[in-house]
Design a protein around this motif. Structure first.
Motif, PDB file in Angstrom:
ATOM      1  N   LYS A 128       0.405  -1.255  -0.063  1.00 22.59           N
ATOM      2  CA  LYS A 128       0.117   0.114   0.501  1.00 22.59           C
ATOM      3  C   LYS A 128       0.834   1.142   0.008  1.00 22.59           C
ATOM      4  O   LYS A 128       0.666   1.877  -0.817  1.00 22.59           O
ATOM      5  CB  LYS A 128      -0.774  -0.106   1.292  1.00 22.59           C
ATOM      6  CG  LYS A 128      -1.586   1.427   1.084  1.00 22.59           C
ATOM      7  CD  LYS A 128      -2.865   1.391   2.623  1.00 22.59           C
ATOM      8  CE  LYS A 128      -3.980   2.155   2.170  1.00 22.59           C
ATOM      9  NZ  LYS A 128      -5.113   2.019   3.662  1.00 22.59           N
ATOM     10  N   ASN A 129       1.905   1.090   0.880  1.00 22.24           N
ATOM     11  CA  ASN A 129       2.775   2.504   1.048  1.00 22.24           C
ATOM     12  C   ASN A 129       3.226   2.712  -0.699  1.00 22.24           C
ATOM     13  O   ASN A 129       4.063   3.325  -0.481  1.00 22.24           O
ATOM     14  CB  ASN A 129       3.918   1.545   1.807  1.00 22.24           C
ATOM     15  CG  ASN A 129       4.855   3.518   1.588  1.00 22.24           C
ATOM     16  OD1 ASN A 129       4.555   4.039   2.369  1.00 22.24           O
ATOM     17  ND2 ASN A 129       6.011   2.965   1.935  1.00 22.24           N
ATOM     18  N   ASP A 185      -1.411   0.416 -12.154  1.00 22.17           N
ATOM     19  CA  ASP A 185      -3.104   1.114 -11.632  1.00 22.17           C
ATOM     20  C   ASP A 185      -3.541  -0.344 -11.833  1.00 22.17           C
ATOM     21  O   ASP A 185      -4.955  -0.898 -11.296  1.00 22.17           O
ATOM     22  CB  ASP A 185      -3.444   2.076 -12.264  1.00 22.17           C
ATOM     23  CG  ASP A 185      -2.954   3.480 -12.144  1.00 22.17           C
ATOM     24  OD1 ASP A 185      -1.867   3.616 -11.021  1.00 22.17           O
ATOM     25  OD2 ASP A 185      -3.201   4.142 -12.794  1.00 22.17           O
ATOM     26  N   ASP A 186      -3.416  -1.416 -12.345  1.00 16.20           N
ATOM     27  CA  ASP A 186      -4.408  -1.744 -13.167  1.00 16.20           C
ATOM     28  C   ASP A 186      -3.755  -3.850 -12.845  1.00 16.20           C
ATOM     29  O   ASP A 186      -5.002  -4.485 -12.550  1.00 16.20           O
ATOM     30  CB  ASP A 186      -4.526  -2.683 -14.974  1.00 16.20           C
ATOM     31  CG  ASP A 186      -4.867  -0.947 -15.501  1.00 16.20           C
ATOM     32  OD1 ASP A 186      -5.822  -0.545 -15.223  1.00 16.20           O
ATOM     33  OD2 ASP A 186      -4.045  -0.567 -16.539  1.00 16.20           O
ATOM     34  N   ALA A 187      -2.809  -3.573 -12.642  1.00 20.73           N
ATOM     35  CA  ALA A 187      -2.468  -5.205 -12.100  1.00 20.73           C
ATOM     36  C   ALA A 187      -0.700  -5.198 -11.799  1.00 20.73           C
ATOM     37  O   ALA A 187      -0.487  -4.316 -11.937  1.00 20.73           O
ATOM     38  CB  ALA A 187      -2.309  -6.482 -13.032  1.00 20.73           C
ATOM     39  N   VAL A 188      -0.346  -5.793 -10.785  1.00 23.43           N
ATOM     40  CA  VAL A 188       0.313  -5.595 -10.104  1.00 23.43           C
ATOM     41  C   VAL A 188       1.368  -6.925 -10.221  1.00 23.43           C
ATOM     42  O   VAL A 188       1.058  -7.892  -9.109  1.00 23.43           O
ATOM     43  CB  VAL A 188       1.209  -5.128  -8.532  1.00 23.43           C
ATOM     44  CG1 VAL A 188       2.248  -4.666  -8.217  1.00 23.43           C
ATOM     45  CG2 VAL A 188       0.082  -3.550  -9.874  1.00 23.43           C
ATOM     46  N   LEU A 189       2.518  -7.612  -9.804  1.00 22.49           N
ATOM     47  CA  LEU A 189       2.590  -8.812 -10.502  1.00 22.49           C
ATOM     48  C   LEU A 189       4.026  -8.281  -8.453  1.00 22.49           C
ATOM     49  O   LEU A 189       5.130  -7.465  -8.838  1.00 22.49           O
ATOM     50  CB  LEU A 189       3.873  -8.765 -10.967  1.00 22.49           C
ATOM     51  CG  LEU A 189       4.792 -10.675 -10.918  1.00 22.49           C
ATOM     52  CD1 LEU A 189       3.699 -11.502 -10.764  1.00 22.49           C
ATOM     53  CD2 LEU A 189       5.727 -10.257 -12.477  1.00 22.49           C
ATOM     54  N   PRO A 193      -5.364  -3.590  -7.768  1.00 25.23           N
ATOM     55  CA  PRO A 193      -4.787  -2.350  -7.028  1.00 25.23           C
ATOM     56  C   PRO A 193      -5.566  -2.034  -5.919  1.00 25.23           C
ATOM     57  O   PRO A 193      -5.919  -2.005  -5.051  1.00 25.23           O
ATOM     58  CB  PRO A 193      -3.977  -1.348  -7.185  1.00 25.23           C
ATOM     59  CG  PRO A 193      -2.883  -1.772  -8.957  1.00 25.23           C
ATOM     60  CD  PRO A 193      -3.980  -3.270  -8.792  1.00 25.23           C
ATOM     61  N   HIS A 194      -7.009  -2.107  -6.947  1.00 26.44           N
ATOM     62  CA  HIS A 194      -7.869  -1.811  -6.217  1.00 26.44           C
ATOM     63  C   HIS A 194      -8.388  -2.435  -4.662  1.00 26.44           C
ATOM     64  O   HIS A 194      -9.427  -2.181  -3.986  1.00 26.44           O
ATOM     65  CB  HIS A 194      -9.202  -1.352  -6.939  1.00 26.44           C
ATOM     66  CG  HIS A 194      -9.984  -2.895  -7.559  1.00 26.44           C
ATOM     67  ND1 HIS A 194     -10.543  -3.933  -7.310  1.00 26.44           N
ATOM     68  CD2 HIS A 194      -9.837  -3.933  -8.641  1.00 26.44           C
ATOM     69  CE1 HIS A 194     -11.165  -5.027  -6.885  1.00 26.44           C
ATOM     70  NE2 HIS A 194     -10.300  -5.087  -8.267  1.00 26.44           N
ATOM     71  N   LEU A 195      -8.287  -3.280  -4.647  1.00 17.19           N
ATOM     72  CA  LEU A 195      -8.042  -4.298  -3.499  1.00 17.19           C
ATOM     73  C   LEU A 195      -7.769  -3.664  -2.067  1.00 17.19           C
ATOM     74  O   LEU A 195      -8.047  -3.917  -1.253  1.00 17.19           O
ATOM     75  CB  LEU A 195      -7.564  -5.962  -3.009  1.00 17.19           C
ATOM     76  CG  LEU A 195      -7.905  -7.068  -4.241  1.00 17.19           C
ATOM     77  CD1 LEU A 195      -6.952  -7.532  -4.446  1.00 17.19           C
ATOM     78  CD2 LEU A 195      -9.311  -7.134  -3.977  1.00 17.19           C
ATOM     79  N   VAL A 211      -5.370  -9.534   4.183  1.00 16.03           N
ATOM     80  CA  VAL A 211      -6.047  -9.166   4.606  1.00 16.03           C
ATOM     81  C   VAL A 211      -6.924  -8.411   3.011  1.00 16.03           C
ATOM     82  O   VAL A 211      -8.433  -8.667   3.236  1.00 16.03           O
ATOM     83  CB  VAL A 211      -5.996  -7.251   5.026  1.00 16.03           C
ATOM     84  CG1 VAL A 211      -7.281  -6.552   4.679  1.00 16.03           C
ATOM     85  CG2 VAL A 211      -5.781  -7.276   6.715  1.00 16.03           C
ATOM     86  N   VAL A 212      -6.284  -8.359   1.898  1.00 19.02           N
ATOM     87  CA  VAL A 212      -6.859  -8.633   0.579  1.00 19.02           C
ATOM     88  C   VAL A 212      -6.675  -9.629  -0.399  1.00 19.02           C
ATOM     89  O   VAL A 212      -7.778 -10.110  -0.843  1.00 19.02           O
ATOM     90  CB  VAL A 212      -5.795  -7.717   0.208  1.00 19.02           C
ATOM     91  CG1 VAL A 212      -5.778  -5.743   0.090  1.00 19.02           C
ATOM     92  CG2 VAL A 212      -4.572  -8.338  -0.003  1.00 19.02           C
TER      93      VAL A 212
END
Length: 253
Positions: free
Chosen positions: A95-96, A103-107, A185-187, A200-201
């Motif tokens: 999150k930091n 913005d769409d997906a992060v590995l 990332p919207h999680l 948590v996510v």
């Protein structure tokens, strides 16, 4: 190190304390411990480069300047650092760094994990399998029975449609989480500030029926203690030789 204009496609989590690896980690962060001739962090970053990832965020906390200095000269992938004054754990660490990430997906991968590739590289498989229309999380799993050095009870059941179910009160589950994943990332919306776990996510995605699994088909090595490191080295060397032979046989470099 300043962030490039484009946001990073991947993040490597390298901020942990590595307590079980003492006394080695008294003077060195666990991600910089050498396995098969190079630091575990470099194994992960090299795999990202091979997957075409051009830049990645690496966070740091414990003996963090060693991490920052180590990645300073890398160009493939280019590194964006995310130092943490206070340890933020896995969820807080991601999150930091969200402002530096896609913005769409992060590995996302832990820096202190080691695996050999199967028929296709794991990062490629995850990128290709992630479907944002149906998934918020895609976690790389490994069979409990086959993980070298793994002695836990497993984390997940992998259902017929690919969705995951936690072990919860079951005495065991057939798959454990490898520390490698793709997350939307919207999680991270409406998540806590400060230190917290990525669980948590995962729970948020599980509750929505949008947490899926992908079973890694190469080798996986759990290296948690100095003794495990010593015992695993010859096995890893043999596994890497098999991996190289397969790559040469298939015409790879």
């Amino acid at each position: 190190m300043s962030a490039p204009n484009a946001k990073a496609q991947a993040m490597v989590l390298a901020a942990g304390l590595g307590k079980r690896m003492r006394p080695i980690t008294d003077t060195m962060p666990k991600p910089l411990i050498s396995v098969a001739g190079k630091p575990m962090l470099d194994h992960v970053l090299d795999k990202l480069a091979n997957a075409g990832v051009r830049q990645a965020v690496v966070n740091s906390h414990y003996l963090g300047q060693q991490i920052i200095d180590h990645v300073a000269t890398r160009t493939a992938p280019a590194i964006v650092t995310s130092p943490e004054e206070d340890l933020l754990e896995t969820g807080g660490g991601v999150k930091n760094a969200l402002s530096k990430l896609d913005d769409d997906a992060v590995l996302i991968a832990n820096a202190d994990v080691f695996w050999t590739e199967g028929a296709e590289p794991l990062f490629d498989r995850l990128f290709n399998a992630f479907d944002p229309d149906h998934m918020d999380a895609l976690l790389a799993l490994y069979p409990v029975a086959d993980g070298y050095g793994y002695d836990g009870a497993g984390d997940f059941f992998w259902q017929v449609d690919g969705r995951l179910k936690r072990r919860v009160d079951a005495p065991s589950a057939p798959y454990f989480f490898t520390g490698v994943q793709v997350l939307a990332p919207h999680l991270f919306e409406d998540t806590p500030d400060g230190a917290w776990s990525l669980n948590v996510v995962y729970d948020k995605a599980l509750a929505a029926g949008r947490c899926y699994g992908l079973v890694h088909d190469g080798g996986y090595f759990h290296i948690g203690t100095p003794e495990a490191l010593k015992e695993s080295e010859p096995v890893i060397a043999q596994a890497l030789e098999v991996e190289r032979a397969k790559k040469e046989a298939s015409g790879g470099v």
